[in-house]
Design a protein around this motif. Structure first.
Motif, PDB file in Angstrom:
ATOM      1  N   GLU A  26      46.727 119.677 -33.152  1.00 19.45           N
ATOM      2  CA  GLU A  26      46.432 119.459 -31.740  1.00 19.45           C
ATOM      3  C   GLU A  26      47.738 119.342 -30.951  1.00 19.45           C
ATOM      4  OE1 GLU A  26      43.554 119.279 -30.044  1.00 19.45           O
ATOM      5  OE2 GLU A  26      42.324 119.591 -31.822  1.00 19.45           O
ATOM      6  N   PRO A  27      47.768 119.884 -29.729  1.00 19.88           N
ATOM      7  CA  PRO A  27      48.958 119.699 -28.893  1.00 19.88           C
ATOM      8  C   PRO A  27      49.062 118.239 -28.463  1.00 19.88           C
ATOM      9  CG  PRO A  27      47.240 120.910 -27.718  1.00 19.88           C
ATOM     10  CD  PRO A  27      46.755 120.710 -29.116  1.00 19.88           C
ATOM     11  N   LEU A  28      50.277 117.783 -28.247  1.00 22.43           N
ATOM     12  CA  LEU A  28      50.495 116.400 -27.833  1.00 22.43           C
ATOM     13  C   LEU A  28      50.347 116.270 -26.322  1.00 22.43           C
ATOM     14  CD1 LEU A  28      53.598 115.492 -30.023  1.00 22.43           C
ATOM     15  CD2 LEU A  28      51.193 114.939 -30.441  1.00 22.43           C
ATOM     16  N   TRP A  29      49.703 115.201 -25.885  1.00 22.39           N
ATOM     17  CA  TRP A  29      49.462 114.960 -24.469  1.00 22.39           C
ATOM     18  C   TRP A  29      50.780 114.869 -23.703  1.00 22.39           C
ATOM     19  CZ3 TRP A  29      45.835 115.786 -21.230  1.00 22.39           C
ATOM     20  CH2 TRP A  29      45.793 115.132 -20.003  1.00 22.39           C
ATOM     21  N   ARG A  30      51.774 114.193 -24.300  1.00 33.22           N
ATOM     22  CA  ARG A  30      53.056 114.042 -23.604  1.00 33.22           C
ATOM     23  C   ARG A  30      53.727 115.386 -23.359  1.00 33.22           C
ATOM     24  NH1 ARG A  30      55.005 111.587 -28.816  1.00 33.22           N
ATOM     25  NH2 ARG A  30      56.289 113.213 -29.733  1.00 33.22           N
ATOM     26  N   ASP A  31      53.537 116.356 -24.272  1.00 33.60           N
ATOM     27  CA  ASP A  31      54.081 117.695 -24.062  1.00 33.60           C
ATOM     28  C   ASP A  31      53.378 118.388 -22.904  1.00 33.60           C
ATOM     29  OD1 ASP A  31      55.925 117.558 -26.159  1.00 33.60           O
ATOM     30  OD2 ASP A  31      54.501 118.356 -27.613  1.00 33.60           O
ATOM     31  N   LEU A  32      52.064 118.265 -22.864  1.00 34.41           N
ATOM     32  CA  LEU A  32      51.286 118.909 -21.804  1.00 34.41           C
ATOM     33  C   LEU A  32      51.633 118.349 -20.434  1.00 34.41           C
ATOM     34  CD1 LEU A  32      47.837 118.949 -23.629  1.00 34.41           C
ATOM     35  CD2 LEU A  32      49.397 120.871 -23.336  1.00 34.41           C
ATOM     36  N   VAL A  91      47.893 115.845 -11.639  1.00 36.08           N
ATOM     37  CA  VAL A  91      48.726 116.099 -12.823  1.00 36.08           C
ATOM     38  C   VAL A  91      47.877 116.048 -14.086  1.00 36.08           C
ATOM     39  CG1 VAL A  91      50.638 115.195 -14.223  1.00 36.08           C
ATOM     40  CG2 VAL A  91      50.855 115.315 -11.739  1.00 36.08           C
ATOM     41  N   LEU A  92      47.016 115.043 -14.186  1.00 34.26           N
ATOM     42  CA  LEU A  92      46.181 114.919 -15.378  1.00 34.26           C
ATOM     43  C   LEU A  92      45.178 116.058 -15.482  1.00 34.26           C
ATOM     44  CD1 LEU A  92      45.572 111.058 -15.460  1.00 34.26           C
ATOM     45  CD2 LEU A  92      47.320 112.398 -16.644  1.00 34.26           C
ATOM     46  N   ALA A  93      44.637 116.508 -14.354  1.00 37.65           N
ATOM     47  CA  ALA A  93      43.698 117.635 -14.374  1.00 37.65           C
ATOM     48  C   ALA A  93      44.401 118.914 -14.817  1.00 37.65           C
ATOM     49  CB  ALA A  93      43.068 117.817 -13.001  1.00 37.65           C
ATOM     50  N   LEU A  94      45.624 119.136 -14.343  1.00 36.77           N
ATOM     51  CA  LEU A  94      46.375 120.315 -14.767  1.00 36.77           C
ATOM     52  C   LEU A  94      46.678 120.252 -16.264  1.00 36.77           C
ATOM     53  CD1 LEU A  94      48.776 120.630 -11.722  1.00 36.77           C
ATOM     54  CD2 LEU A  94      46.988 122.270 -12.379  1.00 36.77           C
ATOM     55  N   ALA A  95      47.056 119.071 -16.746  1.00 33.83           N
ATOM     56  CA  ALA A  95      47.332 118.907 -18.176  1.00 33.83           C
ATOM     57  C   ALA A  95      46.057 119.097 -18.992  1.00 33.83           C
ATOM     58  CB  ALA A  95      47.945 117.529 -18.450  1.00 33.83           C
ATOM     59  N   GLN A  96      44.927 118.601 -18.469  1.00 33.11           N
ATOM     60  CA  GLN A  96      43.650 118.774 -19.170  1.00 33.11           C
ATOM     61  C   GLN A  96      43.298 120.259 -19.252  1.00 33.11           C
ATOM     62  OE1 GLN A  96      40.122 117.437 -17.150  1.00 33.11           O
ATOM     63  NE2 GLN A  96      38.967 117.263 -19.059  1.00 33.11           N
ATOM     64  N   GLY A  97      43.515 120.999 -18.164  1.00 30.24           N
ATOM     65  CA  GLY A  97      43.246 122.439 -18.179  1.00 30.24           C
ATOM     66  C   GLY A  97      44.079 123.151 -19.222  1.00 30.24           C
ATOM     67  N   GLU A  98      45.332 122.758 -19.343  1.00 32.01           N
ATOM     68  CA  GLU A  98      46.209 123.357 -20.352  1.00 32.01           C
ATOM     69  C   GLU A  98      45.741 122.990 -21.756  1.00 32.01           C
ATOM     70  OE1 GLU A  98      49.504 125.677 -21.552  1.00 32.01           O
ATOM     71  OE2 GLU A  98      48.325 125.558 -19.731  1.00 32.01           O
ATOM     72  N   LEU A  99      45.303 121.765 -21.940  1.00 30.64           N
ATOM     73  CA  LEU A  99      44.782 121.329 -23.240  1.00 30.64           C
ATOM     74  C   LEU A  99      43.548 122.145 -23.622  1.00 30.64           C
ATOM     75  CD1 LEU A  99      44.787 119.385 -25.656  1.00 30.64           C
ATOM     76  CD2 LEU A  99      43.469 117.800 -24.248  1.00 30.64           C
ATOM     77  N   ILE A 100      42.663 122.352 -22.664  1.00 29.50           N
ATOM     78  CA  ILE A 100      41.454 123.137 -22.924  1.00 29.50           C
ATOM     79  C   ILE A 100      41.830 124.577 -23.266  1.00 29.50           C
ATOM     80  CG2 ILE A 100      39.399 124.135 -21.820  1.00 29.50           C
ATOM     81  CD1 ILE A 100      39.185 121.400 -20.314  1.00 29.50           C
ATOM     82  N   ARG A 101      42.787 125.132 -22.510  1.00 33.38           N
ATOM     83  CA  ARG A 101      43.228 126.501 -22.765  1.00 33.38           C
ATOM     84  C   ARG A 101      43.819 126.626 -24.171  1.00 33.38           C
ATOM     85  NH1 ARG A 101      47.435 129.578 -23.028  1.00 33.38           N
ATOM     86  NH2 ARG A 101      48.957 127.961 -22.570  1.00 33.38           N
ATOM     87  N   LEU A 102      44.694 125.696 -24.527  1.00 34.36           N
ATOM     88  CA  LEU A 102      45.321 125.739 -25.844  1.00 34.36           C
ATOM     89  C   LEU A 102      44.318 125.471 -26.954  1.00 34.36           C
ATOM     90  CD1 LEU A 102      48.660 123.867 -25.117  1.00 34.36           C
ATOM     91  CD2 LEU A 102      48.352 126.302 -25.565  1.00 34.36           C
ATOM     92  N   SER A 103      43.385 124.556 -26.726  1.00 36.18           N
ATOM     93  CA  SER A 103      42.370 124.253 -27.741  1.00 36.18           C
ATOM     94  C   SER A 103      41.456 125.443 -27.955  1.00 36.18           C
ATOM     95  CB  SER A 103      41.548 123.036 -27.341  1.00 36.18           C
ATOM     96  OG  SER A 103      42.362 121.895 -27.319  1.00 36.18           O
ATOM     97  N   GLY A 104      41.126 126.148 -26.873  1.00 40.30           N
ATOM     98  CA  GLY A 104      40.303 127.346 -26.996  1.00 40.30           C
ATOM     99  C   GLY A 104      41.010 128.424 -27.777  1.00 40.30           C
ATOM    100  N   ALA A 105      42.306 128.605 -27.501  1.00 37.33           N
ATOM    101  CA  ALA A 105      43.088 129.602 -28.232  1.00 37.33           C
ATOM    102  C   ALA A 105      43.196 129.211 -29.697  1.00 37.33           C
ATOM    103  CB  ALA A 105      44.471 129.742 -27.604  1.00 37.33           C
ATOM    104  N   ARG A 106      43.350 127.922 -29.948  1.00 38.18           N
ATOM    105  CA  ARG A 106      43.458 127.440 -31.323  1.00 38.18           C
ATOM    106  C   ARG A 106      42.150 127.670 -32.070  1.00 38.18           C
ATOM    107  NH1 ARG A 106      42.165 122.372 -32.449  1.00 38.18           N
ATOM    108  NH2 ARG A 106      42.240 121.953 -34.636  1.00 38.18           N
ATOM    109  N   SER A 107      41.015 127.385 -31.407  1.00 36.71           N
ATOM    110  CA  SER A 107      39.711 127.587 -32.037  1.00 36.71           C
ATOM    111  C   SER A 107      39.491 129.056 -32.358  1.00 36.71           C
ATOM    112  CB  SER A 107      38.590 127.100 -31.121  1.00 36.71           C
ATOM    113  OG  SER A 107      38.660 125.704 -30.977  1.00 36.71           O
ATOM    114  N   ARG A 108      39.869 129.923 -31.408  1.00 38.79           N
ATOM    115  CA  ARG A 108      39.702 131.364 -31.653  1.00 38.79           C
ATOM    116  C   ARG A 108      40.581 131.827 -32.795  1.00 38.79           C
ATOM    117  NH1 ARG A 108      39.497 131.071 -26.209  1.00 38.79           N
ATOM    118  NH2 ARG A 108      41.651 131.717 -25.918  1.00 38.79           N
TER     119      ARG A 108
END
Length: 136
Positions: A26-32, A91-108
Motif C-alpha cells: 500500500e502507498p503511504l499516506w505521508r507520501d501522498l 488537500v486530504l481529498a486530493l490525496a484520497q483521489g491519488e490513493l484511490i487511483r494508485l490502489s486501482g492500478a495496484r488491483s489491476r
C-alpha cells in the motif's frame, strides 16, 4: 587511496524519495499528502520558502513533509494548505483521489479487482464498515 580501493568501497545510495509502492504494498499516506502539497505549490509557482513563511513552519520541515519523510500533524497540514489557498479538506481529498487511483492500478496489476477478490464484498461501500471517509 588508489583507484582500485575506491572501486571496491562502493557507497550505498539511499534515494531521497521512496521508490513507488511495489505490487502488494500500500502507498503511504505521508507520501501522498506530501506529493499533493508539492504539486500544488509548484503549480502556483511558489517557492518552498514562500509557503513555509506564510504557514509559519520551518522550510526544512515543510521540505521533509513534501518528500514524505515526516508525518505532519493536522495543524501543520492545515497551515500548509491555507498557505496554498486550500483547505485541509482539499488537500486530504486530493490525496484520497491519488490513493484511490494508485490502489486501482495496484488491483489491476495484481489481476484482482474488488469483485474478483475472494472474501471481499463487491462494490463501493459494501464492506462491513461502509465507505471510508476522511474527517478533517
Amino acid at each position: 587511496m588508489t583507484f582500485r580501493a575506491t572501486n571496491q568501497a562502493r557507497a550505498r545510495v539511499t534515494p531521497l524519495r521512496p521508490v513507488p509502492a511495489a505490487p502488494g504494498r500500500e502507498p503511504l499516506w505521508r507520501d501522498l499528502v506530501g506529493d499533493v502539497l508539492r504539486r500544488e505549490r509548484l503549480a502556483q509557482g511558489l517557492r518552498l520558502k514562500d509557503v513555509a513563511d506564510v504557514a509559519r513552519i520551518s522550510m526544512a520541515y515543510l521540505s521533509e513533509v513534501e518528500r514524505g519523510r515526516k508525518e505532519a500533524s493536522s495543524e501543520v497540514l492545515a497551515a500548509a494548505a491555507q498557505a496554498l489557498g486550500l483547505s485541509l479538506a482539499d488537500v486530504l481529498a486530493l490525496a484520497q483521489g491519488e490513493l484511490i487511483r494508485l490502489s486501482g492500478a495496484r488491483s489491476r496489476s495484481l489481476g484482482a479487482g474488488r469483485a474478483g477478490h475472494p472474501g471481499r464484498p463487491a462494490g463501493p461501500g459494501a464492506g462491513p464498515m461502509g465507505d471510508v471517509r476522511l474527517a478533517a
